[in-house]
Write an enzyme that holds these catalytic residues in place. Structure first.
Site, PDB file in Angstrom:
ATOM      1  N   SER A 117       0.836  -1.192   0.000  1.00 15.78           N
ATOM      2  CA  SER A 117       0.000   0.000   0.000  1.00 15.78           C
ATOM      3  C   SER A 117       0.877   1.251   0.000  1.00 15.78           C
ATOM      4  O   SER A 117       1.708   1.410  -0.891  1.00 15.78           O
ATOM      5  CB  SER A 117      -0.957  -0.047   1.193  1.00 15.78           C
ATOM      6  OG  SER A 117      -1.953   0.943   1.075  1.00 15.78           O
ATOM      7  N   GLU A 177      -8.721  -4.777  -5.093  1.00 20.39           N
ATOM      8  CA  GLU A 177      -8.142  -3.926  -4.053  1.00 20.39           C
ATOM      9  C   GLU A 177      -9.189  -3.028  -3.387  1.00 20.39           C
ATOM     10  O   GLU A 177      -9.319  -2.978  -2.162  1.00 20.39           O
ATOM     11  CB  GLU A 177      -7.049  -3.036  -4.657  1.00 20.39           C
ATOM     12  CG  GLU A 177      -5.884  -3.755  -5.288  1.00 20.39           C
ATOM     13  CD  GLU A 177      -4.750  -4.025  -4.319  1.00 20.39           C
ATOM     14  OE1 GLU A 177      -4.924  -3.761  -3.114  1.00 20.39           O
ATOM     15  OE2 GLU A 177      -3.697  -4.497  -4.774  1.00 20.39           O
TER      16      GLU A 177
END
Length: 429
Positions: free
Chosen positions: A132, A252
């Site tokens: 991330s 995601e």
């Protein structure tokens, strides 16, 4: 200064402190020299911790790797350009302060270069990586010329180098925060230099709530540490000769916009496009995937805008600049709860660290996949082709065939996965 923050109802508060620049080290038994993996935690540039229980490096140390997690300044302390907010003298002093977090990580890597041998680590075999925001910072570091001598390989899980501002963008964000600071604190701008950190964090929370775009606090092209867009520097050869392991999860953005995004608009979840431009792209998605529901289409498109396409761009630029890469996509999905059936953001972390969910319906399948993914990461960090028993042979990435490891209960190699969807984004970002 310390302050406390409750992350979730029922959870004990976490103690925060400006005294945050620490390393956590797990070292194998023996003298080495062992390869080194420096982990950069995620958290949207405003949260996360280097000491999270998930990031216990014991498994990596048992595999013969020195595992290091690093702390860095978050939120306005690490990603706000204070220059536009202060007087002319201070503006020069604080120029480029939106890159303070990157400077923290670079300082940690310098420390690793000078000291890791004392822990059995090889300073000439350092892999940096993260997930991330940690992956985005890894990808940005690939385009920071002064950082290149400090690492030799990269691992990027759900990253991309798009989340970076021009100086003008950064100034707009800074002025927006300044307005919120005056309103919420009742203090003037120069007081930011001496204000309690807890009061600044309160203003940050209210600022983030009202700002119209996702992740306004970002690094910036300052003409110094970051001379131009990182993707351009990478394509020009900044990471020539280095190896990259990079990829994303299929769904995601399901974690953020939820399984029913019509009740949770995408506007606040777009990192790179305006909502109007995104809606144009979404209409084209309906032509490519007519079988998908509205919620599946929106999750798929937001995922591409924020993670998948920026990740592909980093890999392509890295190859153009003379590096090598291995690409993956996680298709393995959650088996219970509200995200059942989705391969959502962060689901890969437990696999990489070999810490699968203990209560999953397909617990044995997830445990088996976690063992494989962890072993593939270990092989890469050691300098080998990523591989593990039970996985198909993993070919190096190319911009022609685009071979991609699809991690699932039965992992496989796909060539040009979602090719029509990828081409849809040409010239958009």
């Amino acid at each position: 200064m310390q302050w406390h923050e409750t992350i979730a109802p029922g959870e004990p508060p976490i103690t925060h402190s400006e005294d945050c620049l620490y390393l956590n080290i797990w070292a194998p038994e023996g003298n080495g020299p062992f390869p080194v993996f420096v982990w950069i935690h995620g958290g949207g540039f405003v949260s996360g911790h280097a000491f999270e229980p998930m990031y216990d490096g014991t498994e990596f140390a048992r595999a013969g790797i020195v595992l290091i997690t690093v702390g860095y300044r978050l939120g306005v302390f690490g990603f706000l350009d204070l220059g536009p907010l202060l007087d002319e003298k201070a503006e020069s002093e604080y120029a480029g302060s939106a890159n303070n977090a990157l400077r923290d990580i670079i300082m940690a890597l310098e420390w690793v270069r000078e000291n890791v041998a004392s822990f059995g680590g090889d300073p000439n075999r350092v892999t940096i990586g993260g997930e991330s925001a940690g992956a985005k910072l890894t990808d940005i570091l690939m385009g920071v010329p002064s950082a290149q001598p400090l690492f030799h390989q990269m691992i990027s899980e759900s990253g991309g180098a798009e989340r970076i501002w021009t100086a003008a963008n950064s100034a707009t964000v800074a002025n927006g925060f300044g307005e919120e600071w005056r309103k919420s604190s009742g203090k003037d701008l120069p007081s930011l230099k001496t204000a309690p950190a807890s009061l600044i964090i309160e203003s940050q929370h209210s600022f983030l709530e009202q700002w119209p775009q996702h992740f306004p606090l970002r690094a910036e092209v300052d003409g110094d540490l970051i001379p131009r867009l990182p993707i351009q520097t990478i394509a020009a050869g900044s990471t020539r000769g280095k190896r990259l392991l990079i990829g994303t999860n299929r769904d995601e953005s399901a974690l953020f916009i939820g399984p029913h995004p019509q009740s949770d608009p995408a506007a606040k979840d777009l990192g790179n496009l305006s909502l109007a431009k995104f809606e144009e792209v979404l209409e084209r998605y309906k032509q490519i995937y007519p079988e998908m529901t509205e919620e599946q289409l929106r999750i798929r498109a937001v995922t591409a805008e924020e993670y998948w396409i920026p990740t592909v761009r980093v890999a392509d630029a890295h190859l153009q600049g003379g590096g090598s890469a291995w690409m993956y996509q996680l298709d393995f999905s959650e088996t219970n709860g509200r995200l059942r059936g989705y391969s959502y953001h962060s689901l890969d972390v437990g696999l990489v660290w070999n810490r699968p969910h203990a209560d999953a319906e397909n617990e044995s399948a997830e445990a088996a996949l976690a063992k494989q993914v962890h072993q593939a990461w270990v092989a890469f960090i050691r300098g080998d082709t990523p591989a593990a028993p039970g996985l198909p042979e993993w070919p190096a990435y190319s911009t022609t065939a685009r071979p991609t490891m699809i991690f699932d209960t039965q992992s496989r190699i796909e060539r040009k996965p979602q090719d029509a969807e990828r081409r849809l984004w040409d010239g958009v970002l």
